[in-house]
Design a protein around this motif. Structure first.
Motif, short mmCIF file in Angstrom:
data_model
loop_
_atom_site.label_atom_id
_atom_site.label_comp_id
_atom_site.label_asym_id
_atom_site.label_seq_id
_atom_site.Cartn_x
_atom_site.Cartn_y
_atom_site.Cartn_z
N ILE A 233 1.64 -10.26 0.04
CA ILE A 233 2.86 -9.46 0.04
C ILE A 233 3.82 -9.92 1.13
O ILE A 233 5.02 -10.14 0.89
CB ILE A 233 2.53 -7.96 0.21
CG1 ILE A 233 1.97 -7.39 -1.10
CG2 ILE A 233 3.76 -7.16 0.65
CD1 ILE A 233 1.35 -6.02 -0.98
N VAL B 120 4.14 -4.68 -7.34
CA VAL B 120 2.73 -5.05 -7.24
C VAL B 120 1.95 -4.41 -8.39
O VAL B 120 2.12 -3.22 -8.67
CB VAL B 120 2.14 -4.60 -5.88
CG1 VAL B 120 0.63 -4.82 -5.85
CG2 VAL B 120 2.81 -5.37 -4.75
N ILE C 225 4.20 0.24 -7.54
CA ILE C 225 2.87 -0.28 -7.83
C ILE C 225 2.47 0.16 -9.23
O ILE C 225 2.71 1.31 -9.61
CB ILE C 225 1.84 0.22 -6.81
CG1 ILE C 225 2.20 -0.25 -5.39
CG2 ILE C 225 0.43 -0.25 -7.17
CD1 ILE C 225 1.29 0.33 -4.31
N ILE D 248 8.25 -2.44 -0.24
CA ILE D 248 8.00 -2.46 -1.69
C ILE D 248 7.74 -1.03 -2.15
O ILE D 248 6.88 -0.34 -1.59
CB ILE D 248 6.79 -3.37 -2.02
CG1 ILE D 248 7.11 -4.81 -1.63
CG2 ILE D 248 6.43 -3.28 -3.49
CD1 ILE D 248 5.93 -5.74 -1.74
N CYS E 211 2.47 -1.95 1.11
CA CYS E 211 3.69 -2.01 0.30
C CYS E 211 4.82 -1.23 0.95
O CYS E 211 5.95 -1.73 1.07
CB CYS E 211 3.42 -1.46 -1.10
SG CYS E 211 2.49 -2.58 -2.18
#
Length: 227
Positions: A221, A85, A111, A108, A103
């Motif tokens: 997301i 991201v 960033i 995830i 995230c």
């Protein structure tokens, strides 16, 4: 850097060496945290609640922790990830913290933020992330467009969030994704958008014409993760 709150402290337990000092309010009663501080030989001071109120901005819950300034990651280490991201000049630390939480919850781990005109990792961000920051890597870069090009060269397909894009639900997402989320006021910048491969939009059926940045990020997301 001063961070605060019980959840933040509990996340920092995994890395005790990062804790330099703890300030506790006189009426702090969490026996588990107090025992951990004493058992691990962490330096601490007991203070008046009102003095602590002036040390940080936000509800500290009677505990303030002094830690080293946040250590940013090298974005090149993220080129092996499947989903990354990128935040294009996001300014609100609460939005940033909420995106970090999303995230982490979605699996995830990476960033990217720009160095200038952007929120950085602060005590408010750490508090809002509710400990998720300990499990997500943040890279700070000088030029988003150059980084986007690098990700493209490494097999990533770059998506940007914008109202004029294609419905995110109908997109067949690539195997390696870089998702760009714009700022609260201006969205994704012109040059950044120009260098993205595809624009994603979230259909809206009410009277408002935009979503909070962290809400939009969460929707996109999970749309990508659950493709």
């Amino acid at each position: 850097m001063k961070v605060f709150g019980k959840n933040v402290f509990n996340e920092l337990r995994e890395n005790v060496s990062s804790i330099k000092k703890v300030y506790l309010a006189k009426n702090f009663t969490d026996k588990d945290i107090i025992s951990f501080i004493k058992d691990n030989g962490i330096s601490y001071s007991v203070m008046d609640q009102r003095k602590m109120d002036g040390m940080v901005e936000g509800r500290h819950q009677g505990i303030i922790i002094v830690v080293d300034d946040y250590e940013y990651s090298d974005y090149k280490e993220m080129l092996n990830d499947k989903i990354v991201v990128m935040l294009d000049h996001l300014e609100d630390p609460h939005n940033f913290g909420a995106i970090i939480r999303t995230c982490e919850a979605a699996g995830i781990k990476s960033i990217i933020i720009p160095k200038d005109r952007s929120v950085s990792v602060t005590s408010t961000v750490m508090k809002t992330s509710a400990g998720a920051l300990e499990h997500v890597n943040i890279a700070m870069v000088n030029n988003l467009v150059n980084v986007i090009d690098d990700f493209k060269d490494n097999g990533f397909f770059v998506y940007a969030a914008d109202m004029d894009g294609e419905n995110y639900k109908s997109v067949d997402y690539a195997d390696k994704v870089l998702l760009v989320i714009g700022s609260e006021g201006n969205g994704v910048g012109r040059l950044v958008k120009k260098n993205c491969d595809q624009i994603l939009a979230i259909p809206q059926y009410g009277h408002v014409n935009s979503l909070n940045a962290s809400v939009a990020a969460a929707i996109l997301i999970y749309g990508i993760v659950n493709k």
